[in-house]
Design a protein around this motif. Structure first.
Motif, PDB file in Angstrom:
ATOM      1  N   PHE A 192      30.740  34.642  37.290  1.00  0.00           N
ATOM      2  CA  PHE A 192      32.175  34.547  37.541  1.00  0.00           C
ATOM      3  C   PHE A 192      32.876  34.024  36.295  1.00  0.00           C
ATOM      4  O   PHE A 192      33.880  34.583  35.832  1.00  0.00           O
ATOM      5  CB  PHE A 192      32.423  33.604  38.726  1.00  0.00           C
ATOM      6  CG  PHE A 192      33.852  33.555  39.160  1.00  0.00           C
ATOM      7  CD1 PHE A 192      34.718  32.600  38.643  1.00  0.00           C
ATOM      8  CD2 PHE A 192      34.340  34.464  40.080  1.00  0.00           C
ATOM      9  CE1 PHE A 192      36.047  32.562  39.040  1.00  0.00           C
ATOM     10  CE2 PHE A 192      35.665  34.436  40.482  1.00  0.00           C
ATOM     11  CZ  PHE A 192      36.511  33.479  39.960  1.00  0.00           C
ATOM     12  N   PHE A 203      42.684  40.724  27.365  1.00  0.00           N
ATOM     13  CA  PHE A 203      44.103  40.500  27.146  1.00  0.00           C
ATOM     14  C   PHE A 203      44.378  40.116  25.706  1.00  0.00           C
ATOM     15  O   PHE A 203      45.332  40.579  25.093  1.00  0.00           O
ATOM     16  CB  PHE A 203      44.628  39.425  28.096  1.00  0.00           C
ATOM     17  CG  PHE A 203      44.908  39.960  29.477  1.00  0.00           C
ATOM     18  CD1 PHE A 203      44.440  39.314  30.596  1.00  0.00           C
ATOM     19  CD2 PHE A 203      45.645  41.121  29.632  1.00  0.00           C
ATOM     20  CE1 PHE A 203      44.695  39.826  31.863  1.00  0.00           C
ATOM     21  CE2 PHE A 203      45.900  41.633  30.886  1.00  0.00           C
ATOM     22  CZ  PHE A 203      45.425  40.980  32.011  1.00  0.00           C
ATOM     23  N   ARG A 207      46.737  42.233  23.084  1.00  0.00           N
ATOM     24  CA  ARG A 207      47.872  41.670  22.345  1.00  0.00           C
ATOM     25  C   ARG A 207      47.688  41.856  20.845  1.00  0.00           C
ATOM     26  O   ARG A 207      48.610  42.212  20.120  1.00  0.00           O
ATOM     27  CB  ARG A 207      47.978  40.157  22.628  1.00  0.00           C
ATOM     28  CG  ARG A 207      48.302  39.811  24.051  1.00  0.00           C
ATOM     29  CD  ARG A 207      49.725  40.167  24.411  1.00  0.00           C
ATOM     30  NE  ARG A 207      50.682  39.219  23.887  1.00  0.00           N
ATOM     31  CZ  ARG A 207      51.877  39.542  23.402  1.00  0.00           C
ATOM     32  NH1 ARG A 207      52.264  40.783  23.378  1.00  0.00           N
ATOM     33  NH2 ARG A 207      52.679  38.607  22.963  1.00  0.00           N
TER      34      ARG A 207
ATOM     35  N   SER B   2      54.522  39.222  27.965  1.00  0.00           N
ATOM     36  CA  SER B   2      53.431  38.251  28.095  1.00  0.00           C
ATOM     37  C   SER B   2      53.510  37.487  29.409  1.00  0.00           C
ATOM     38  O   SER B   2      52.500  37.142  29.984  1.00  0.00           O
ATOM     39  CB  SER B   2      53.437  37.286  26.922  1.00  0.00           C
ATOM     40  OG  SER B   2      54.688  36.615  26.887  1.00  0.00           O
ATOM     41  N   ILE B   5      51.927  39.523  32.094  1.00  0.00           N
ATOM     42  CA  ILE B   5      50.467  39.533  31.970  1.00  0.00           C
ATOM     43  C   ILE B   5      49.899  38.214  32.493  1.00  0.00           C
ATOM     44  O   ILE B   5      48.951  38.193  33.254  1.00  0.00           O
ATOM     45  CB  ILE B   5      50.032  39.724  30.505  1.00  0.00           C
ATOM     46  CG1 ILE B   5      50.328  41.143  30.055  1.00  0.00           C
ATOM     47  CG2 ILE B   5      48.542  39.456  30.363  1.00  0.00           C
ATOM     48  CD1 ILE B   5      49.914  41.404  28.628  1.00  0.00           C
ATOM     49  N   ARG B   7      51.173  36.299  34.615  1.00  0.00           N
ATOM     50  CA  ARG B   7      51.293  36.233  36.067  1.00  0.00           C
ATOM     51  C   ARG B   7      50.190  37.047  36.727  1.00  0.00           C
ATOM     52  O   ARG B   7      49.619  36.655  37.722  1.00  0.00           O
ATOM     53  CB  ARG B   7      52.661  36.784  36.483  1.00  0.00           C
ATOM     54  CG  ARG B   7      53.158  36.119  37.739  1.00  0.00           C
ATOM     55  CD  ARG B   7      54.502  36.514  38.126  1.00  0.00           C
ATOM     56  NE  ARG B   7      55.029  37.565  37.282  1.00  0.00           N
ATOM     57  CZ  ARG B   7      56.189  38.125  37.509  1.00  0.00           C
ATOM     58  NH1 ARG B   7      56.904  37.750  38.518  1.00  0.00           N
ATOM     59  NH2 ARG B   7      56.643  39.059  36.727  1.00  0.00           N
ATOM     60  N   ARG B   8      49.899  38.208  36.124  1.00  0.00           N
ATOM     61  CA  ARG B   8      48.883  39.063  36.702  1.00  0.00           C
ATOM     62  C   ARG B   8      47.528  38.376  36.658  1.00  0.00           C
ATOM     63  O   ARG B   8      46.774  38.422  37.605  1.00  0.00           O
ATOM     64  CB  ARG B   8      48.793  40.367  35.921  1.00  0.00           C
ATOM     65  CG  ARG B   8      49.972  41.257  36.167  1.00  0.00           C
ATOM     66  CD  ARG B   8      49.811  42.505  35.360  1.00  0.00           C
ATOM     67  NE  ARG B   8      50.961  43.358  35.449  1.00  0.00           N
ATOM     68  CZ  ARG B   8      51.062  44.501  34.800  1.00  0.00           C
ATOM     69  NH1 ARG B   8      50.077  44.891  34.022  1.00  0.00           N
ATOM     70  NH2 ARG B   8      52.129  45.245  34.917  1.00  0.00           N
ATOM     71  N   VAL B   9      47.249  37.760  35.502  1.00  0.00           N
ATOM     72  CA  VAL B   9      45.959  37.078  35.385  1.00  0.00           C
ATOM     73  C   VAL B   9      45.874  35.977  36.427  1.00  0.00           C
ATOM     74  O   VAL B   9      44.887  35.824  37.128  1.00  0.00           O
ATOM     75  CB  VAL B   9      45.786  36.468  33.980  1.00  0.00           C
ATOM     76  CG1 VAL B   9      44.535  35.621  33.921  1.00  0.00           C
ATOM     77  CG2 VAL B   9      45.716  37.567  32.940  1.00  0.00           C
ATOM     78  N   LEU B  11      47.436  35.707  39.257  1.00  0.00           N
ATOM     79  CA  LEU B  11      47.283  36.273  40.596  1.00  0.00           C
ATOM     80  C   LEU B  11      45.867  36.762  40.825  1.00  0.00           C
ATOM     81  O   LEU B  11      45.274  36.557  41.873  1.00  0.00           O
ATOM     82  CB  LEU B  11      48.266  37.440  40.781  1.00  0.00           C
ATOM     83  CG  LEU B  11      49.660  37.031  41.228  1.00  0.00           C
ATOM     84  CD1 LEU B  11      50.584  38.221  41.202  1.00  0.00           C
ATOM     85  CD2 LEU B  11      49.625  36.428  42.618  1.00  0.00           C
ATOM     86  N   GLY B  12      45.351  37.422  39.787  1.00  0.00           N
ATOM     87  CA  GLY B  12      43.995  37.952  39.921  1.00  0.00           C
ATOM     88  C   GLY B  12      42.987  36.836  40.156  1.00  0.00           C
ATOM     89  O   GLY B  12      42.144  36.910  41.038  1.00  0.00           O
ATOM     90  N   LEU B  13      43.123  35.774  39.349  1.00  0.00           N
ATOM     91  CA  LEU B  13      42.181  34.666  39.491  1.00  0.00           C
ATOM     92  C   LEU B  13      42.361  33.981  40.836  1.00  0.00           C
ATOM     93  O   LEU B  13      41.403  33.570  41.474  1.00  0.00           O
ATOM     94  CB  LEU B  13      42.392  33.654  38.363  1.00  0.00           C
ATOM     95  CG  LEU B  13      42.000  34.174  36.986  1.00  0.00           C
ATOM     96  CD1 LEU B  13      42.345  33.150  35.926  1.00  0.00           C
ATOM     97  CD2 LEU B  13      40.519  34.479  36.950  1.00  0.00           C
ATOM     98  N   LEU B  16      40.659  35.983  43.487  1.00  0.00           N
ATOM     99  CA  LEU B  16      39.212  35.790  43.455  1.00  0.00           C
ATOM    100  C   LEU B  16      38.840  34.398  43.956  1.00  0.00           C
ATOM    101  O   LEU B  16      37.866  34.210  44.666  1.00  0.00           O
ATOM    102  CB  LEU B  16      38.684  35.977  42.037  1.00  0.00           C
ATOM    103  CG  LEU B  16      38.462  37.431  41.617  1.00  0.00           C
ATOM    104  CD1 LEU B  16      38.168  37.506  40.144  1.00  0.00           C
ATOM    105  CD2 LEU B  16      37.323  38.041  42.401  1.00  0.00           C
ATOM    106  N   GLY B  17      39.674  33.417  43.545  1.00  0.00           N
ATOM    107  CA  GLY B  17      39.371  32.048  43.943  1.00  0.00           C
ATOM    108  C   GLY B  17      39.436  31.868  45.449  1.00  0.00           C
ATOM    109  O   GLY B  17      38.572  31.249  46.054  1.00  0.00           O
ATOM    110  N   ALA B  19      38.974  34.130  47.658  1.00  0.00           N
ATOM    111  CA  ALA B  19      37.829  34.816  48.254  1.00  0.00           C
ATOM    112  C   ALA B  19      36.583  33.947  48.213  1.00  0.00           C
ATOM    113  O   ALA B  19      35.793  33.933  49.147  1.00  0.00           O
ATOM    114  CB  ALA B  19      37.584  36.137  47.526  1.00  0.00           C
TER     115      ALA B  19
ATOM    116  N   ALA C  55      47.616  42.878  39.880  1.00  0.00           N
ATOM    117  CA  ALA C  55      46.620  41.872  39.504  1.00  0.00           C
ATOM    118  C   ALA C  55      45.211  42.381  39.805  1.00  0.00           C
ATOM    119  O   ALA C  55      44.296  42.234  38.992  1.00  0.00           O
ATOM    120  CB  ALA C  55      46.887  40.572  40.250  1.00  0.00           C
ATOM    121  N   VAL C  59      42.283  42.896  36.945  1.00  0.00           N
ATOM    122  CA  VAL C  59      41.004  42.195  36.985  1.00  0.00           C
ATOM    123  C   VAL C  59      39.845  43.188  36.860  1.00  0.00           C
ATOM    124  O   VAL C  59      38.908  42.980  36.094  1.00  0.00           O
ATOM    125  CB  VAL C  59      40.870  41.378  38.294  1.00  0.00           C
ATOM    126  CG1 VAL C  59      39.436  40.972  38.518  1.00  0.00           C
ATOM    127  CG2 VAL C  59      41.754  40.154  38.237  1.00  0.00           C
TER     128      VAL C  59
END
Lengths: 222, 275, 218
Positions: A192, A203, A207, B2, B5, B7-9, B11-13, B16-17, B19, C55, C59
């Motif tokens: 993980f 990312f 950039r 940026s 991006i 925000r997306r990261v 949200l993604g984490l 996963l967290g 879950a 998101a 990922v």
């Protein structure tokens, strides 16, 4: 030691993890020039429209694109020694990544090159430029600019693909992770964490490529 | 660009967290539960003849498989064997993919912290394999060579401890990769056990590898998840029976052409029973 | 131990191939359903839904498939879910496919000219009917080459199941390589088998691309 998450055990290895990231970036950045070099060379050869070379290059591209990277790298690492060619894991990884990337880069670049209008080339001929100069300034540079997003996206994919090189013990992040896993037995936490590191690197690279693109291609085109 | 991006990261984490927070504690497993289920899931190695490997028809076979079959018979259930690699053994056990491991697992103190061993049911020696022409009399002689080992295996531990840091030790995912590396010359020496050389000899009768060093005797026990007292007690009793009635010795003769070695009654740092 | 390839070994390769095809099909079909949902979410116009889907896609596109496999494979056991290794690998592939197909199809949906959607709305069609009769048919046409391209990637991606010790085609190759000690030959054969499966798909995708492009030049 029941089913609880113990990220601390893994994060204690942060120096190795950071080093692993450096190694992955190193591997990928060494493979990229190979990919680009082969792609430019092959596109140059392709535009000469010679029968034999077109078939050979086409064959190479199709072979790589339709077989898994794992099989390609196993072939180079375990198969070649039987022919007397022994490649170090990192060398085999860089070569495999370079060749694999090239197969995709050739197609991407070819699309960009074919989009260059004939008028531009004819103008170059009229100005007395040699064939190589025409290729370099009128065809490749504008084509690279046009396909830059697709190409950099391919490079980032190359960086992600490098994780497969862990199975031939190449020095990169996933292999470092596997070694940490062997010491801590915390499979989920290790992988993980590593996945998050790859995400950060993707990312970061994206950039970086955006900045490089702005710097290289902001000359006016009209 | 940026901030979206970032925000997306995030949200993604976060996704996963969330879950990963939905976990339930492990349930202990008893012998009765296995009997009720009707099947016992046993992890064995899939690439290490003669202990656990795929025979010519693609079925798992070997010393460990035979012992596992006998244990399942005693339990009165069907045995379901799962082939795996050395580096994946403990993970497979701990993530509940199998009930127990008969995976040629050496009983060492570091491992005893993660899994519960029974008393030994098999033994072998951990060695260093290299070409006949290499002069290796002690481990330091091998310091300049490319050495292959299976990641997490006993030979990995022994070689890593014995050689200075910076030695070229290549840790592969599994035994087959190590053997492949040795045979193709990708590595010049390999950490192995005594049965490796038997296998290499069968396929390459004119091979030039020989045993150079012996690191230690290794004893193998059945591994279960920690805390499973019922299962552990049953297994120890079953192994005692198999030793007493000669079935274990027959298996040893069949697969290693040697009689059953004398097992140590205790190993430092490795308890045979649940503490 | 054997030193040459006989019918038994070819049978093992065939078995491995069947597992590869099974994994690819399940991953593609279930991933397709997931991808469809993701694509709709991404083009829904609802900010929070779009961000969530976005998101998810980021990922799965920003991490290696190998690690996605590891995480699902080891994570599933950790959560005490009783899942066979095959299913765990299939789930990982499904999630991976959902993200990629979702992005491809989102692009296709958004490539349908806005005028089409506006006209459909003006004609009184609700979202479901709009999608079903106007937007999706056009989007599907555009998406076929990229979708087939991804299917090829997925088939190749199943080779990573070998690293979590699942005996599909690539792992069968490694096992045979160690039974015969002829890695060059074995991996060449394994590569050829993948080629035979993937190349027709790639070719078909390109043919579709050629067929649809001229028609759209209005």
């Amino acid at each position: 030691m029941a089913f609880q998450f113990d990220f601390d055990a893994v994060l204690a290895y942060w120096p190795q993890l950071l080093w692993g990231c450096m190694l992955t970036l190193q591997l990928s950045l060494l493979a990229m020039p190979i990919t680009l070099g082969i792609a430019i060379l092959c596109v140059y050869v392709l535009q000469m429209r010679e029968r034999v070379s077109t078939v050979v290059i086409g064959g190479f591209v199709e072979a790589i694109r339709n077989t898994p990277f794992l099989v390609q790298i196993f072939f180079l690492f375990f198969g070649l020694p039987t022919l007397g060619v022994r490649l170090d894991p990192n060398v085999a990884a860089i070569l495999a990544l370079g060749l694999n990337g090239a197969a995709y880069a050739i197609e991407i670049l070819r699309g960009g090159v074919e989009a260059i209008s004939r008028g531009q080339v004819e103008a170059g001929v009229a100005l007395g430029l040699r064939s190589v100069q025409i290729f370099r300034y009128i065809i490749v540079k504008p084509a690279l600019r046009a396909v830059y997003p697709a190409m950099t996206s391919q490079f980032i994919f190359l960086m992600l693909t490098s994780s497969i090189a862990s199975s031939i013990t190449a020095s990169e992040l996933t292999h470092v992770g596997a070694e940490i896993e062997a010491e801590t037995f915390r499979s989920f936490e290790v992988y993980f964490t590593i996945a998050v590191l790859y995400l950060v690197m993707s990312f970061g690279l994206s950039r970086l490529f955006a900045i490089v693109g702005r710097l290289s291609f902001s000359y006016p085109t009209r | 660009m940026s901030t979206s991006i970032k925000r997306r990261v995030a949200l993604g984490l976060l996704a996963l967290g969330v879950a990963t927070l939905t976990m339930r504690p492990a349930t202990a497993q008893t012998v009765d539960e296995i009997k009720q289920r009707g099947v016992v899931r046993i992890g064995v190695l899939s690439e290490l003849p003669p202990w656990g490997f795929l025979d010519a028809s693609g079925k798992l076979a070997g010393y460990d498989v035979d012992v596992g079959t006998l244990l399942a018979q005693k339990l009165g259930v069907r045995a379901e064997f799962s082939g795996m690699t050395v580096s994946a053994r403990i993970a497979q056990l701990m993530t509940n993919k199998v009930d127990m491991l008969l995976a040629t697992m050496g009983m060492y103190p570091e491992r005893a912290k993660a899994v519960q061993f029974t008393e030994p049911y098999a033994g072998l020696k951990i060695i260093l394999l290299a070409n006949k022409n290499q002069k290796i009399e002690k481990l330091e002689d091998a310091a300049k060579l490319r050495i292959g080992v299976t990641r997490g295996a006993a030979q990995d531990i022994a070689i890593t401890k014995g050689l200075p840091p910076g030695s070229d030790i290549r840790r592969f995912d599994d035994d087959s990769a190590v053997i492949q590396a040795l045979v193709t010359g990708q590595v010049e020496a390999a950490g192995a056990n005594t049965t490796y050389i038997i296998n290499i000899r069968k396929v390459m009768p004119n091979n030039e590898f020989e045993q150079k060093l012996v690191f230690n005797d290794q004893w193998m026990g059945v591994a279960t998840r920690p805390g499973q007292k019922d299962l552990n007690t049953w297994l120890n009793a079953a192994i005692d029976e198999l030793k007493a009635n000669g079935q274990l010795d027959a298996i040893s003769q069949k697969w290693t052409a040697q009689k059953l070695p004398d097992f140590p009654t205790s190993l430092p740092g490795v308890p045979y029973t649940v503490q | 131990m054997i030193t040459s390839l006989g019918p038994v070994q070819y049978l093992l390769l065939l078995q491995g191939l069947l597992w590869t095809l099974a994994l690819s099909s399940v991953g593609f079909l279930c991933g397709g359903i997931g991808g469809f949902g993701i694509a709709l979410a991404r083009s829904s116009g609802l900010r929070w839904l779009e961000s969530l889907a976005s998101a998810f896609i980021e990922v799965f596109r920003g991490t290696p498939l190998l690690l996605q496999l590891f995480i699902v494979y080891y994570g599933v056991g950790l959560l005490n879910i009783d899942m066979s290794p095959w299913l765990a690998v299939a789930v990982a592939l499904m999630l991976h496919a959902s993200a990629f197909l979702g992005e491809i199809w989102r692009g296709s949906i958004q490539s349908v000219p806005l005028g089409q959607t506006e006209a459909a709305t003006a004609l009184g069609l609700h979202y479901a009917d709009r999608m079903r009769y106007v937007v999706l048919p056009q989007a599907v046409k555009v998406s076929i080459p990229a979708t087939i391209g991804f299917l090829v990637q997925l088939v190749k991606g199943t080779s990573l199941a070998a690293i979590v010790n699942f005996t599909e085609l690539s792992r069968t190759g490694t096992l045979l390589s160690n039974l015969t000690y002829r890695p060059l030959m074995i991996y060449a054969i394994v590569g050829a088998i993948y080629f035979v499966v993937c190349w027709p798909l790639s070719w078909f995708g390109r043919a579709m691309e050629r067929r649809f492009t001229p028609a759209d030049r209005t």
